[in-house]
Scaffold this active site. Sequence first.
Site, short mmCIF file in Angstrom:
data_model
loop_
_atom_site.label_atom_id
_atom_site.label_comp_id
_atom_site.label_asym_id
_atom_site.label_seq_id
_atom_site.Cartn_x
_atom_site.Cartn_y
_atom_site.Cartn_z
N ARG A 101 0.77 -1.03 -0.05
CA ARG A 101 -0.01 0.24 -0.19
C ARG A 101 0.91 1.26 -0.06
O ARG A 101 0.46 2.36 -0.80
CB ARG A 101 -1.02 -0.08 1.20
CG ARG A 101 -1.86 1.23 1.55
CD ARG A 101 -2.38 1.69 0.04
NE ARG A 101 -3.17 0.86 -0.81
CZ ARG A 101 -3.31 0.95 -1.92
NH1 ARG A 101 -3.13 2.08 -2.52
NH2 ARG A 101 -3.94 0.02 -2.69
N LYS A 136 1.93 24.92 -4.08
CA LYS A 136 0.89 24.10 -3.68
C LYS A 136 0.98 22.58 -3.78
O LYS A 136 0.21 21.91 -4.25
CB LYS A 136 -0.49 24.65 -4.32
CG LYS A 136 -0.62 26.24 -4.31
CD LYS A 136 -1.61 26.52 -5.08
CE LYS A 136 -1.81 28.11 -5.03
NZ LYS A 136 -2.80 28.64 -6.06
N LYS A 168 4.16 38.67 -3.61
CA LYS A 168 2.95 38.43 -3.98
C LYS A 168 2.08 39.68 -3.49
O LYS A 168 2.66 40.70 -3.06
CB LYS A 168 2.59 37.28 -3.46
CG LYS A 168 3.37 35.92 -3.65
CD LYS A 168 2.90 35.37 -4.86
CE LYS A 168 1.45 34.68 -4.58
NZ LYS A 168 1.15 34.06 -6.05
N GLU A 198 4.75 40.09 -8.35
CA GLU A 198 3.40 39.60 -8.85
C GLU A 198 2.57 41.05 -9.25
O GLU A 198 2.73 42.01 -8.35
CB GLU A 198 2.38 38.80 -7.96
CG GLU A 198 1.04 38.49 -8.44
CD GLU A 198 0.42 37.91 -7.28
OE1 GLU A 198 0.57 36.60 -7.10
OE2 GLU A 198 -0.47 38.46 -6.65
N ASP A 219 -0.78 38.05 -12.84
CA ASP A 219 -1.84 37.32 -12.33
C ASP A 219 -3.21 37.79 -12.67
O ASP A 219 -3.65 38.99 -12.49
CB ASP A 219 -1.67 37.51 -10.62
CG ASP A 219 -2.70 36.73 -9.93
OD1 ASP A 219 -2.24 35.43 -10.26
OD2 ASP A 219 -3.22 37.16 -8.98
#
Length: 280
Positions: A101, A136, A168, A198, A219
């Site tokens: 597994r 992410k 950002k 960004e 963005d």
Amino acid sequence: MTYLPDVVLEPIVRLALAEDLGRAGDVTTLATIDPDLEVQWVLRARSAGILAGLDAASLTLRLIDPSATLMPRLPEGAVLAAGDVIATLSGKAQSLLMAERVMLNFLGPLSGIASLTARFVEAVKGTNAKITCTRKTTPGLRALQKKAVRLGGGSNHRFGLDDAILIKDNHVSAAGGIIRALTRAKAYGGHLLPIEVEVDSLQQLEEALPFAPTCIMLDNFSLEDLKAAVVRVAGAVTLEASGGVTLSTVGEIAATGVDYISVGALTHSAPCTDLGLDEG
């Protein structure tokens, strides 16, 4: 990055095994399987895709039982068709069952990431745009997931907060604007530390350009604004498009002339590739 040394892999694999084996080990296998029984099984693809995670699977088996073997028939990055035999596994049945597994938990999701990446790469074929992942990622699995992206033909964004300065929207807001944020970043970073910023409008792009950052992230720009940004920059700065990119939109985004397209879905939303162990 298409190779990870065992010193990187082993802590990840050990944690996965400890989670699965718990305090008493695989009590089902220990209770039902003759400890002297030797078997030979095959790892088989049950759906199409791109193979990734074979190194983690192999180490999983070795940590359970160094005498067991996993002999690859296909390399990582191979294009899989349903029914393809990926590897032959030999050893004690107890060992293979205990490792099964965890091996599949690495192989299925990582092959899924490589497979989804390959679909995005194919969707921008004929343009100069490169598909790249983001941060992410699943905690603890970033190195493996970013390797899977590379195996699928994509490229890697930064690996962590220490790779590069990436300013950002929240940084811009807290710093008091693009100009203040970039002024501070230029003063802080050494000559080998990349700076990306960004921007969410053509006006912010104009504010950023005099600082000559390594890369500018556009963005959630419209296609029209992406085209305008490409014309305005004229190759002077690397441009990255981001924000809600899907397989149905990535081709049009690539056609605007941007250099990179970042896709968070590569690592946070890739469907698992169906693989399994069968009797040899």
